[in-house]
Scaffold this motif. Structure first.
Motif, short mmCIF file in Angstrom:
data_model
loop_
_atom_site.label_atom_id
_atom_site.label_comp_id
_atom_site.label_asym_id
_atom_site.label_seq_id
_atom_site.Cartn_x
_atom_site.Cartn_y
_atom_site.Cartn_z
N ALA A 11 -45.50 -139.99 -46.74
CA ALA A 11 -45.05 -141.15 -45.96
C ALA A 11 -44.15 -140.72 -44.81
N LEU A 12 -43.25 -139.78 -45.06
CA LEU A 12 -42.39 -139.28 -43.98
C LEU A 12 -43.21 -138.63 -42.88
N GLY A 13 -44.21 -137.84 -43.27
CA GLY A 13 -45.07 -137.21 -42.27
C GLY A 13 -45.84 -138.22 -41.45
N GLY A 14 -46.36 -139.25 -42.11
CA GLY A 14 -47.11 -140.28 -41.39
C GLY A 14 -46.24 -141.08 -40.44
N LEU A 15 -45.03 -141.44 -40.87
CA LEU A 15 -44.12 -142.21 -40.02
C LEU A 15 -43.65 -141.38 -38.82
N LYS A 16 -43.55 -140.07 -39.02
CA LYS A 16 -43.09 -139.19 -37.94
C LYS A 16 -44.14 -139.03 -36.85
#
Length: 252
Positions: A138-143
């Motif tokens: 999720a962090l990678g996708g939001l970034k």
């Protein structure tokens, strides 16, 4: 329908070929059943023990679903907080990674000492297994949100909440579901590990009983059930992904 069959038949053929080779080798070399049972022996034992297995399967499935739901929710909340507060991300992200360097099988006995042999330590074990891939994905996708669209929405006066709901979250959904699919398969193994350490029913408990009796065929039956449960969990999340991420381009 044709597209579905096109994706399914290559691994299906590979599995059937593997089982045929396995059956042939066990017969050809006369391998003892207690060392390595043939697929036909495993299937025969699975059919004979099917009535008594349902209670164990149901116990493991309930534990898996509850732990997976809690772990996924915690992973999403952690990712959201760290994304919205960059300082916390810099401070806590390394600790998030370090949390995965402790083997679950080593931590689980401590949880049993601290919280007893009830449901809570088992759910904690599964949560620890599941939350990490969800949070990182999720962090990678939001970034990876498109900066051009981000600037455009700011120019037209969109607030942080609108940008998150209409741009960042939809853009991150494919990555989020990738993490959830990984967590779905991990959750089954997390439940098995939890049952190894203290349970009176479940597939993990069933495996411990059969190991003590050197019933290799029943051990393989348990492994087959674990594989099926993992595939079912993965397939369910994949179906949800198709429903929620309809705009995602098809892979060639």
């Amino acid at each position: 329908m044709r597209s579905w069959w096109k994706n399914v038949w290559p691994p299906l053929v590979a599995v059937i070929f593997f089982l045929l080779v396995w059956q042939l080798l066990t017969s050809l070399f006369h391998i003892e059943q207690w060392i390595l049972p043939a697929p036909s022996d495993i299937a025969r034992e699975a059919a004979a023990a099917s009535g008594g297995l349902w209670e164990h399967v149901w116990a493991t499935l309930k534990l898996t679903v509850f732990g997976f739901a809690i772990g996924t929710a915690i992973g999403l909340v952690i990712a959201l907080i760290l994304h919205l507060i960059p300082f916390l991300k810099q401070a806590l992200y390394p600790l998030l990674i370090l949390s995965q360097n402790i083997p679950t099988i080593a931590l689980a006995p401590l949880l049993m000492i601290w919280f007893g042999f009830g449901l809570l330590p088992k759910l904690i074990v599964i949560t620890l297994v599941c939350f990490f891939p969800v949070a990182v994905a999720a962090l990678g996708g939001l970034k990876q949100t498109d900066p051009v669209m981000m600037n455009y929405m700011r120019m037209i006066g969109a607030g942080k909440g609108q940008i998150f709901a209409k741009l960042e979250l939809p853009h991150a959904l494919p990555s989020i579901f990738s993490g959830i699919k990984i967590a779905a398969t991990y959750s089954v193994m997390g439940a098995i590990i939890a049952e190894w350490l203290g349970a009176d029913k479940g597939i993990g408990y069933y495996m411990m009983l059969q190991k003590s009796g050197y019933r290799t065929d029943r051990m393989f039956v348990a492994i087959m059930i674990i594989v099926v449960l993992s595939l079912l969990m993965f397939g369910l999340i994949a179906l949800l992904e198709k429903w929620f991420v309809r705009w995602k381009p098809k892979q060639g």
